[in-house]
Motif scaffolding. Structure first.
Motif, PDB file in Angstrom:
ATOM      1  N   LEU A 172       6.472  -1.335  -4.486  1.00 62.02           N
ATOM      2  CA  LEU A 172       5.722  -2.358  -3.728  1.00 62.02           C
ATOM      3  C   LEU A 172       5.726  -1.995  -2.254  1.00 62.02           C
ATOM      4  O   LEU A 172       6.774  -1.697  -1.679  1.00 62.02           O
ATOM      5  CB  LEU A 172       6.347  -3.743  -3.935  1.00 62.02           C
ATOM      6  N   SER A 173       4.546  -2.025  -1.662  1.00 60.99           N
ATOM      7  CA  SER A 173       4.415  -1.829  -0.215  1.00 60.99           C
ATOM      8  C   SER A 173       3.459  -2.887   0.337  1.00 60.99           C
ATOM      9  O   SER A 173       2.583  -3.394  -0.379  1.00 60.99           O
ATOM     10  CB  SER A 173       3.902  -0.419   0.101  1.00 60.99           C
ATOM     11  N   TYR A 174       3.633  -3.213   1.602  1.00 62.39           N
ATOM     12  CA  TYR A 174       2.784  -4.229   2.214  1.00 62.39           C
ATOM     13  C   TYR A 174       2.547  -3.882   3.679  1.00 62.39           C
ATOM     14  O   TYR A 174       3.327  -3.157   4.292  1.00 62.39           O
ATOM     15  CB  TYR A 174       3.399  -5.622   2.068  1.00 62.39           C
ATOM     16  N   THR A 175       1.422  -4.411   4.188  1.00 59.46           N
ATOM     17  CA  THR A 175       1.095  -4.278   5.616  1.00 59.46           C
ATOM     18  C   THR A 175       0.658  -5.637   6.145  1.00 59.46           C
ATOM     19  O   THR A 175       0.021  -6.431   5.423  1.00 59.46           O
ATOM     20  CB  THR A 175      -0.044  -3.269   5.843  1.00 59.46           C
ATOM     21  N   ILE A 176       1.044  -5.898   7.381  1.00 55.45           N
ATOM     22  CA  ILE A 176       0.646  -7.148   8.048  1.00 55.45           C
ATOM     23  C   ILE A 176      -0.008  -6.761   9.371  1.00 55.45           C
ATOM     24  O   ILE A 176       0.632  -6.143  10.233  1.00 55.45           O
ATOM     25  CB  ILE A 176       1.839  -8.078   8.285  1.00 55.45           C
ATOM     26  N   PRO A 231       1.739   2.488  -7.643  1.00 58.47           N
ATOM     27  CA  PRO A 231       2.273   1.564  -6.614  1.00 58.47           C
ATOM     28  C   PRO A 231       1.355   0.361  -6.401  1.00 58.47           C
ATOM     29  O   PRO A 231       0.161   0.441  -6.614  1.00 58.47           O
ATOM     30  CB  PRO A 231       2.318   2.447  -5.370  1.00 58.47           C
ATOM     31  N   TRP A 232       2.014  -0.720  -5.893  1.00 57.40           N
ATOM     32  CA  TRP A 232       1.274  -1.953  -5.602  1.00 57.40           C
ATOM     33  C   TRP A 232       1.234  -2.148  -4.088  1.00 57.40           C
ATOM     34  O   TRP A 232       2.269  -2.073  -3.418  1.00 57.40           O
ATOM     35  CB  TRP A 232       1.931  -3.162  -6.267  1.00 57.40           C
ATOM     36  N   VAL A 233       0.073  -2.406  -3.588  1.00 58.07           N
ATOM     37  CA  VAL A 233      -0.120  -2.529  -2.133  1.00 58.07           C
ATOM     38  C   VAL A 233      -0.733  -3.902  -1.841  1.00 58.07           C
ATOM     39  O   VAL A 233      -1.739  -4.292  -2.459  1.00 58.07           O
ATOM     40  CB  VAL A 233      -1.039  -1.424  -1.575  1.00 58.07           C
ATOM     41  N   ILE A 234      -0.101  -4.605  -0.911  1.00 61.10           N
ATOM     42  CA  ILE A 234      -0.604  -5.917  -0.480  1.00 61.10           C
ATOM     43  C   ILE A 234      -0.815  -5.856   1.033  1.00 61.10           C
ATOM     44  O   ILE A 234       0.080  -5.415   1.770  1.00 61.10           O
ATOM     45  CB  ILE A 234       0.371  -7.045  -0.853  1.00 61.10           C
ATOM     46  N   SER A 235      -1.999  -6.296   1.479  1.00 58.19           N
ATOM     47  CA  SER A 235      -2.340  -6.272   2.913  1.00 58.19           C
ATOM     48  C   SER A 235      -2.650  -7.687   3.373  1.00 58.19           C
ATOM     49  O   SER A 235      -3.398  -8.420   2.706  1.00 58.19           O
ATOM     50  CB  SER A 235      -3.547  -5.372   3.180  1.00 58.19           C
ATOM     51  N   VAL A 236      -2.063  -8.052   4.528  1.00 54.04           N
ATOM     52  CA  VAL A 236      -2.318  -9.350   5.160  1.00 54.04           C
ATOM     53  C   VAL A 236      -2.882  -9.070   6.553  1.00 54.04           C
ATOM     54  O   VAL A 236      -2.266  -8.336   7.334  1.00 54.04           O
ATOM     55  CB  VAL A 236      -1.050 -10.216   5.246  1.00 54.04           C
ATOM     56  N   SER A 237      -4.062  -9.640   6.854  1.00 58.29           N
ATOM     57  CA  SER A 237      -4.683  -9.443   8.170  1.00 58.29           C
ATOM     58  C   SER A 237      -5.166 -10.789   8.704  1.00 58.29           C
ATOM     59  O   SER A 237      -5.513 -11.702   7.936  1.00 58.29           O
ATOM     60  CB  SER A 237      -5.862  -8.460   8.080  1.00 58.29           C
ATOM     61  N   GLY A 238      -5.151 -10.893  10.018  1.00 56.16           N
ATOM     62  CA  GLY A 238      -5.611 -12.131  10.664  1.00 56.16           C
ATOM     63  C   GLY A 238      -6.337 -11.831  11.958  1.00 56.16           C
ATOM     64  O   GLY A 238      -5.923 -10.952  12.719  1.00 56.16           O
ATOM     65  N   ARG A 239      -7.413 -12.575  12.190  1.00 56.87           N
ATOM     66  CA  ARG A 239      -8.213 -12.362  13.404  1.00 56.87           C
ATOM     67  C   ARG A 239      -9.007 -13.634  13.713  1.00 56.87           C
ATOM     68  O   ARG A 239      -9.062 -14.569  12.911  1.00 56.87           O
ATOM     69  CB  ARG A 239      -9.171 -11.175  13.214  1.00 56.87           C
ATOM     70  N   ILE A 240      -9.624 -13.640  14.872  1.00 64.64           N
ATOM     71  CA  ILE A 240     -10.496 -14.748  15.292  1.00 64.64           C
ATOM     72  C   ILE A 240     -11.928 -14.238  15.310  1.00 64.64           C
ATOM     73  O   ILE A 240     -12.229 -13.216  15.932  1.00 64.64           O
ATOM     74  CB  ILE A 240     -10.094 -15.286  16.679  1.00 64.64           C
ATOM     75  N   VAL A 241     -12.799 -14.949  14.621  1.00 65.86           N
ATOM     76  CA  VAL A 241     -14.225 -14.623  14.579  1.00 65.86           C
ATOM     77  C   VAL A 241     -14.992 -15.834  15.109  1.00 65.86           C
ATOM     78  O   VAL A 241     -15.047 -16.873  14.450  1.00 65.86           O
ATOM     79  CB  VAL A 241     -14.691 -14.272  13.148  1.00 65.86           C
ATOM     80  N   GLY A 242     -15.593 -15.682  16.295  1.00 68.44           N
ATOM     81  CA  GLY A 242     -16.304 -16.809  16.898  1.00 68.44           C
ATOM     82  C   GLY A 242     -15.343 -17.920  17.252  1.00 68.44           C
ATOM     83  O   GLY A 242     -14.369 -17.727  17.992  1.00 68.44           O
ATOM     84  N   GLU A 243     -15.552 -19.091  16.681  1.00 68.56           N
ATOM     85  CA  GLU A 243     -14.692 -20.257  16.909  1.00 68.56           C
ATOM     86  C   GLU A 243     -13.851 -20.561  15.669  1.00 68.56           C
ATOM     87  O   GLU A 243     -13.472 -21.705  15.434  1.00 68.56           O
ATOM     88  CB  GLU A 243     -15.544 -21.478  17.279  1.00 68.56           C
ATOM     89  N   ARG A 244     -13.556 -19.536  14.886  1.00 70.53           N
ATOM     90  CA  ARG A 244     -12.862 -19.743  13.609  1.00 70.53           C
ATOM     91  C   ARG A 244     -11.726 -18.722  13.459  1.00 70.53           C
ATOM     92  O   ARG A 244     -11.864 -17.559  13.817  1.00 70.53           O
ATOM     93  CB  ARG A 244     -13.875 -19.582  12.472  1.00 70.53           C
ATOM     94  N   TRP A 245     -10.567 -19.166  12.924  1.00 74.19           N
ATOM     95  CA  TRP A 245      -9.493 -18.241  12.560  1.00 74.19           C
ATOM     96  C   TRP A 245      -9.694 -17.802  11.118  1.00 74.19           C
ATOM     97  O   TRP A 245     -10.121 -18.581  10.262  1.00 74.19           O
ATOM     98  CB  TRP A 245      -8.118 -18.866  12.773  1.00 74.19           C
ATOM     99  N   ILE A 246      -9.369 -16.523  10.837  1.00 71.63           N
ATOM    100  CA  ILE A 246      -9.580 -15.942   9.510  1.00 71.63           C
ATOM    101  C   ILE A 246      -8.283 -15.238   9.066  1.00 71.63           C
ATOM    102  O   ILE A 246      -7.703 -14.446   9.826  1.00 71.63           O
ATOM    103  CB  ILE A 246     -10.736 -14.919   9.509  1.00 71.63           C
TER     104      ILE A 246
END
Length: 650
Positions: free
Chosen positions: A518-522, A555-570
């Motif tokens: 298991l591997s992950y990225t944030i 292998p299992w890969v999980i990715s977590v990403s976060g950003r702001i697009v316009g007036e919204r969090w994603i």
């Protein structure tokens, strides 16, 4: 008048189109499987008042304009027609005046006893001279001829009102006074006026003649108007013909000047009853056709006429005025085109239409402001009602209308009283709604606690079976921290960075079990770290990705990403597993539609509630501003996206 009618037709057409558009906008068409229902929306009082006032004004102005236009156009037409008739009469009088000069000179000669005596002596002496042939008789003839010439000069006068006077004796001698002072032999039967004069010796004959050689010249200076009549001796026996001549341009000077000063005149003719064109002298074939057409269409040439006439050449409608001269037995015809004749009327019509439209627009604007003055208090009251919200109803001040109209002020007072009664009701409703929403969020939050605990215990059990004792100790410590985070009741909102830290502790526990498989990225933008979101949003998505992702070979890969697009969090959570089964997605969206349709939460259960729980909590917190998407990737894996506005009103 036609222009006016056309403009108002366009105006009414515009009102009709406006009315139809308003009607279409105010109608809601609902199309069903069997029927079409038409629901009409009532029109506003302002539009009804405005259209009523405008209709009354338009109808009144149109009626007044039509009556005034008919009266004034009749006056203008009458005045213009009378002016043309007076012009024709003036031309005819001036022509008669010039011809009267010729006639006066001829009458003076005809009734002069001196002329009669001298002609008798002249003829007697001439006859004796032909018999004897002596020189003394020739001298006597010359003396008689000179005396006759002097008498003619005296009768004509020193001012020479006419151009030329000829005394044509029947014996074949012609004596001239004027520009041609000569005595010569002449065959009077060759003169163009002789035949007509000989047929009726009591009348006078008017003819046009040239100055020399008897040829017709196109130069008007070479043309003269001749008046000829017989004169008699004391025994009433014809002894000769008096011919009085005047230059053509002088006789018809008023006509020539009129043609120069008034180019708008279509034609000016002088013609005889036989169709001979007297003026203009150099008349064209078209002029003669017009005169012949007038002769054939007129019934009586000896009386004055005024009528509309179709020009046979141009086919234009013209006003024809005919004046008959009893002195000359000629007709004076003045033709003016209908367009020129009605030019003042057309100018007046344009001015009248412009003034009428200006008055009409001004009155319509006044009617608009009048209707606005009456209905503006109602509009203010309507805006006040539309602006009512939960905050303004609970804490907003009462608005005084002060319209100056008793009915509207009384209606506003009733509305204020109703608003006061509604405040109490909304206070109770707001309290109940807040308690209900808090209860739903607490229930969903509580649902996640046993769900997480169940999954964690299952993981510890699996690790114990594999005899991973040190990893179990570390996981228990992490589990203790995570349970404290879940059980904390200080607030239901946390910043995204705290939520990610909690999620990272969970992933660390899972790596203790699966190791390098298991591997992950944030990947979290710095701008999104302090954004507040509901608690326990990201960890269930990672847990769900791990649950389905481990169904394939590592292998299992999980990715977590976060950003702001316009007036919204994603926030996006992606795995490389097999993706979601289509039946599971259909079942999930069916439950979502059921919740939105019935507005009832599903029964609490441990299995299969992770994604649905997150969807419900996002819906409760952000309403329609929330974002929740599930999609499978083209190759393998799936991605779950959640989001919401940066600032929200619960």
């Amino acid at each position: 008048m036609q222009n006016f009618v056309y403009l108002f037709a366009l105006f009414f057409r515009g009102l009709t189109i406006y009315h139809v558009e308003c009607t279409m906008r105010n109608n809601l068409i609902m199309i069903g499987t069997e029927k079409i229902h038409l629901i009409r929306k009532p029109r506003s009082i302002r539009s009804i008042l405005f259209l009523t006032y405008s209709s009354i004004i338009v109808i009144g102005i149109v009626l007044l304009f039509v009556l005034f236009y008919l009266w004034s156009s009749n006056v203008l037409k009458t005045n213009a027609s009378n002016s043309i008739s007076e012009l024709s009469s003036s031309l005819q009088n001036q022509l008669d005046l010039e011809v009267q000069k010729l006639d006066s000179v001829s009458v003076s000669i005809m009734y002069s006893n001196l002329i009669t005596d001298r002609i008798s002596a002249y003829e007697t002496t001439k006859t004796d001279n032909l018999t004897s042939g002596s020189t003394e008789q020739s001298v006597r003839i010359n003396t008689q001829s000179t005396d006759l010439y002097d008498i003619l000069v005296a009768l004509v006068g020193p001012s020479y009102p006419v151009q030329q006077v000829y005394l044509h004796l029947l014996s074949g001698v012609s004596i001239g006074v004027g520009f041609d002072n000569s005595q010569k032999k002449l065959d009077i039967t060759s003169k163009p006026w002789f035949a007509a004069l000989n047929d009726n010796r009591k009348m006078k004959v008017l003819t046009l003649s040239t100055s020399s050689n008897g040829s017709v010249s196109l130069n008007n200076n070479d043309v003269s108007l001749s008046l000829s009549r017989y004169f008699y001796d004391k025994y009433n026996a014809p002894v000769g013909i008096v011919e009085v001549k005047q230059n053509y341009n002088k006789v018809f000077s008023s006509f020539i000047q009129l043609a120069k000063d008034n180019p708008s005149l279509e034609k000016v003719f002088i013609y005889s009853t036989t169709g001979e064109v007297i003026f203009p002298y150099d008349s064209s074939e078209q002029d003669r056709q017009i005169v012949n057409h007038i002769l054939h269409t007129s019934n009586n040439f000896s009386s004055d006429q005024r009528t509309y006439f179709s020009d046979p050449i141009t086919k234009n409608k013209v006003l024809l005025t005919i004046k008959h001269s009893e002195l000359t037995n000629w007709n004076v015809a003045v033709m003016i085109s209908n367009k020129t004749f009605l030019a003042p009327l057309n100018k007046f019509t344009k001015l009248a239409i412009f003034v009428t439209l200006a008055i009409l627009v001004f009155l319509i604007i006044l009617s608009y402001f009048a209707s606005k003055r009456i209905t503006s208090p109602l509009s203010s009251l309507n805006r006040t009602i539309k602006s009512i919200s939960l905050e303004s109803l609970v804490s907003g001040p009462n608005v005084e209308l002060n319209s100056g109209l008793n009915e509207w002020d009384r209606l506003n007072a009733s509305f204020v009283k109703m608003n006061a009664r509604l405040k109490d009701s909304f206070d109770q409703l707001l309290l109940s709604r807040t308690q209900e929403l808090q209860a739903k969020m607490t229930a969903l939050q509580s649902q996640m606690n046993p769900h997480f605990l169940y999954n964690s215990l299952a993981t510890i059990s699996a690790m114990a079976y594999e005899q991973l004792h040190e990893q179990i100790i570390i996981m228990c410590d992490n589990l203790s921290d995570m349970m404290r985070y879940i059980a904390a009741d200080e607030t239901s909102l946390v910043d995204i960075q705290t939520e990610v830290d909690y999620t990272e502790m969970y992933v660390t526990c899972m790596k203790l079990r699966y190791g390098d498989m298991l591997s992950y990225t944030i990947d979290l933008d710095a701008s999104i770290q302090q954004v507040q979101i509901p608690k326990i949003m990201i960890q269930p998505l990672v847990e769900n990705a791990l649950k389905y992702g481990t169904k394939t070979s590592p292998p299992w890969v999980i990715s977590v990403s976060g950003r702001i697009v316009g007036e919204r969090w994603i926030i996006e959570v992606m795995d490389n597993g097999p993706g979601f089964d289509e039946q599971e997605l259909s079942r999930f969206y069916a439950e979502v539609r059921e919740i939105e349709r019935n507005n009832v939460l599903p029964s609490l259960k441990l299995h299969g509630m992770g994604l649905l729980n997150i969807y419900i909590r996002l819906k409760l917190h952000y309403n329609n501003q929330m974002l929740f998407k599930i999609r499978n990737l083209p190759d393998r894996g799936a991605i779950v996206t959640i989001g919401g506005p940066l600032s929200s009103k619960r």
